[in-house]
Design a protein around this motif. Structure first.
Motif, mmCIF file in Angstrom:
data_model
loop_
_atom_site.group_PDB
_atom_site.id
_atom_site.type_symbol
_atom_site.label_atom_id
_atom_site.label_comp_id
_atom_site.label_asym_id
_atom_site.label_seq_id
_atom_site.Cartn_x
_atom_site.Cartn_y
_atom_site.Cartn_z
ATOM 1 N N ALA A 373 49.669 20.264 112.374
ATOM 2 C CA ALA A 373 50.577 19.660 111.401
ATOM 3 C C ALA A 373 51.184 20.725 110.491
ATOM 4 O O ALA A 373 52.386 20.693 110.191
ATOM 5 N N MET A 374 50.362 21.679 110.067
ATOM 6 C CA MET A 374 50.870 22.742 109.198
ATOM 7 C C MET A 374 51.841 23.650 109.944
ATOM 8 O O MET A 374 52.872 24.054 109.400
ATOM 9 N N THR A 376 53.689 22.786 112.543
ATOM 10 C CA THR A 376 54.913 22.011 112.743
ATOM 11 C C THR A 376 55.733 21.969 111.468
ATOM 12 O O THR A 376 56.971 22.034 111.505
ATOM 13 N N ASN A 377 55.075 21.866 110.334
ATOM 14 C CA ASN A 377 55.764 21.932 109.042
ATOM 15 C C ASN A 377 56.567 23.214 108.927
ATOM 16 O O ASN A 377 57.734 23.217 108.529
ATOM 17 N N THR A 380 59.501 23.252 111.815
ATOM 18 C CA THR A 380 60.572 22.249 111.769
ATOM 19 C C THR A 380 61.100 22.008 110.370
ATOM 20 O O THR A 380 62.164 21.402 110.209
ATOM 21 N N GLN A 383 58.524 17.198 106.716
ATOM 22 C CA GLN A 383 57.202 16.594 106.773
ATOM 23 C C GLN A 383 57.121 15.463 107.792
ATOM 24 O O GLN A 383 56.041 15.183 108.330
ATOM 25 N N SER A 386 55.995 16.948 110.989
ATOM 26 C CA SER A 386 54.605 17.394 110.932
ATOM 27 C C SER A 386 53.638 16.237 111.149
ATOM 28 O O SER A 386 52.477 16.451 111.516
ATOM 29 N N VAL A 412 46.738 14.389 110.118
ATOM 30 C CA VAL A 412 48.146 14.797 110.084
ATOM 31 C C VAL A 412 48.728 14.681 108.681
ATOM 32 O O VAL A 412 49.557 15.513 108.276
ATOM 33 N N GLY A 416 49.623 17.812 106.671
ATOM 34 C CA GLY A 416 51.063 17.892 106.859
ATOM 35 C C GLY A 416 51.877 17.600 105.617
ATOM 36 O O GLY A 416 52.718 18.401 105.205
ATOM 37 N N GLY A 420 53.965 21.097 102.962
ATOM 38 C CA GLY A 420 55.372 21.446 103.120
ATOM 39 C C GLY A 420 55.947 22.113 101.885
ATOM 40 O O GLY A 420 56.786 23.017 101.978
ATOM 41 N N HIS A 426 61.061 25.057 103.805
ATOM 42 C CA HIS A 426 60.812 23.649 104.114
ATOM 43 C C HIS A 426 61.669 22.757 103.222
ATOM 44 O O HIS A 426 61.925 23.083 102.058
#
Length: 482
Positions: A373-374, A376-377, A380, A383, A386, A412, A416, A420, A426
């Motif tokens: 999750a982190m 992906t944060n 991308t 949030q 994530s 998540v 996540g 962010g 972010h």
């Protein structure tokens, strides 16, 4: 909340002839890290150009190395932008809202009365707690920060509290309250994508959230005692005098606040509540502050530049309006574009698949989910992704381990949602820094909840505390998996 019609590609759904190897998937990730490190950290550039370099590099990898067409790449970008469109609209609304709440006297009024009621030693913990209560009540960390948060920055400045400390306390409360609110979009999203009942998800997060936030409040109490010695006795009176000399301050200036939070409490989504706050702010500026109709609406676009006779107050109450949101929104659009390319090229799916292959225990699965999750944060810059990417790609693995889906939803969101705001490019961090006027790098050391929430998740994963099995029949599977 973004539409759940969007589902990220899973590893199995990637065509074999276009499925990147693990090494190929690492290329755009490492390139993005390199571009941001060189461009932003070393050369001191704004993140726009490093993100553009990363977008071009990832697009070239997808086009030439993986054989994706322009239409496929563009479709991935469009899906990501559509998913993040609500965040962009909220950014426009918040920048307009801050400007109108300044011109209407709402934020100056909050500053005036806050300076009367709060003392430096208790300011930081009280700020965190009040921000948490408001965010829990309305279900939005962004709305809390963009409204009360702005006022808290002004109050803290008057009390001699460094702005980064105040920003950290605001964010800790806002995100902690948001995570526990049944009205929150991210809380509902985490429950939905993991097939978890909403209140099961909230209960699963409760112990970790309460512990992380409790430790953060203790930290702010200690910081407040240390920072209170820097307060200058006469400055509070000077600030209040400057506010009274520029704005008509009475209970009427809080009409926009009552309208916005009243609608949020009745369950209206964040965006229409904020727009109502803008209109009520303009109306209050006209009726209470005596502004002309044209001037009140000009503020929505161009922002505020008050002349109170005190430079400190002028700086605190200066805002850019919708025009001032261009820098922030352009970074968000660039980050969303990069996230869409990373998803449509299969990079995220391959990384998630590699994670699932490396998991050998329940604790490792939960910790790995938090790490995913982190990551992906960071990749991308939103949030929602994530939560959606690891939530959807890893949920079958939780079934295989006999774990209740609330473990996945907790992992998540705990790792996540709050982290962010620690990543400078972010969408959440860009918004928070813009709304509060404090850079991400400056407030990050004081945003205690952002660190404590994932740390406690990892500690729970390591010790096995708070892990729920799906049913008694699956307990044997869990034991054998360990």
């Amino acid at each position: 909340m973004p539409s759940l019609d969007f589902e990220p590609l899973t590893y199995a759904e990637l065509p074999e002839d276009r499925r990147p190897s693990f090494g190929q998937a690492l290329l755009p990730v490492l390139a993005t890290i390199l571009f941001l490190a060189v461009g932003s950290a070393w050369l001191g550039m704004d993140p726009h150009m490093p993100l553009l370099w990363a977008i071009v590099f990832t697009g070239l990898v997808g086009y030439y190395l993986l054989g994706l067409s322009w239409e496929e790449l563009y479709g991935g970008i469009a899906d990501s932008l559509l998913m993040g469109l609500q965040a962009v609209f909220i950014l426009f609304a918040i920048y307009a809202l801050i400007a109108t709440w300044i011109s209407s006297g709402t934020i100056p009024g909050l500053m005036y009365y806050g300076l009367k009621l709060l003392s430096p030693s208790i300011f930081l913990p009280v700020t965190a707690i009040l921000s948490g209560l408001v965010a829990f009540s309305i279900g939005s960390s962004w709305t809390t920060v963009g409204t009360l948060g702005v006022a808290f920055i002004g109050i803290g400045s008057g009390l001699g509290i460094p702005a980064p400390m105040t920003a950290g306390a605001i964010l800790s409360g806002a995100y902690a309250g948001d995570k526990q609110s049944p009205l929150s979009d991210t809380t509902n999203l985490a429950a939905a994508v993991t097939n978890t009942k909403l209140y099961d998800h909230i209960r699963a997060m409760r112990n970790g959230t309460v512990l992380a936030f409790g430790l953060a409040v203790v930290g702010y109490a200690i910081l407040g005692l240390r920072a209170s010695g820097s307060a200058q006795g006469g400055r509070v009176g000077d600030i209040q005098h400057a506010l009274l000399g520029t704005y008509h301050i009475s209970p009427l200036v809080f009409i926009p606040l009552v309208v916005t939070f009243g609608l949020a409490l009745r369950g209206y989504p964040a965006l229409p509540s904020l727009v109502a706050g803008i209109f009520s702010g303009v109306g209050t500026a006209i009726l209470v502050q005596g502004m002309s109709f044209t001037a009140a609406w000009d503020v929505v676009l161009a922002g505020t530049a008050p002349k109170t006779g005190m430079d400190l107050v002028n700086g605190l109450l200066q805002s850019g309006g919708i025009e001032g949101s261009a820098w922030t929104i352009s970074v968000v659009v660039a980050a969303l574009t990069l996230g869409g390319l990373l998803e449509t090229t299969g990079v995220l799916a391959v990384l998630a698949h590699r994670l699932s292959q490396s998991v050998s225990s329940v604790g490792g699965l939960i910790a790995g989910t938090g790490a995913a999750a982190m990551l992906t944060n960071a990749l991308t810059a939103q949030q929602y992704m994530s939560i959606v990417v690891p939530g959807m790609t890893l949920r079958n693995l939780y079934d295989e381990y006999g774990l209740d889906s609330s473990n996945l939803s907790q992992a998540v969101e705990s790792a996540g949602t709050p982290t962010g705001a620690l990543i400078p490019w972010h969408a959440g961090a860009i918004y928070m820094a813009g709304a509060l006027g404090v850079s991400t790098v400056s407030y990050a050391p004081y945003y205690l909840f952002g660190f404590l929430s994932p740390i406690i998740l990892f500690a729970m994963a390591a010790t096995g505390k708070g892990i729920a099995t799906d049913s008694s029949e699956k307990q044997g599977a869990v034991a054998s998996a360990d």
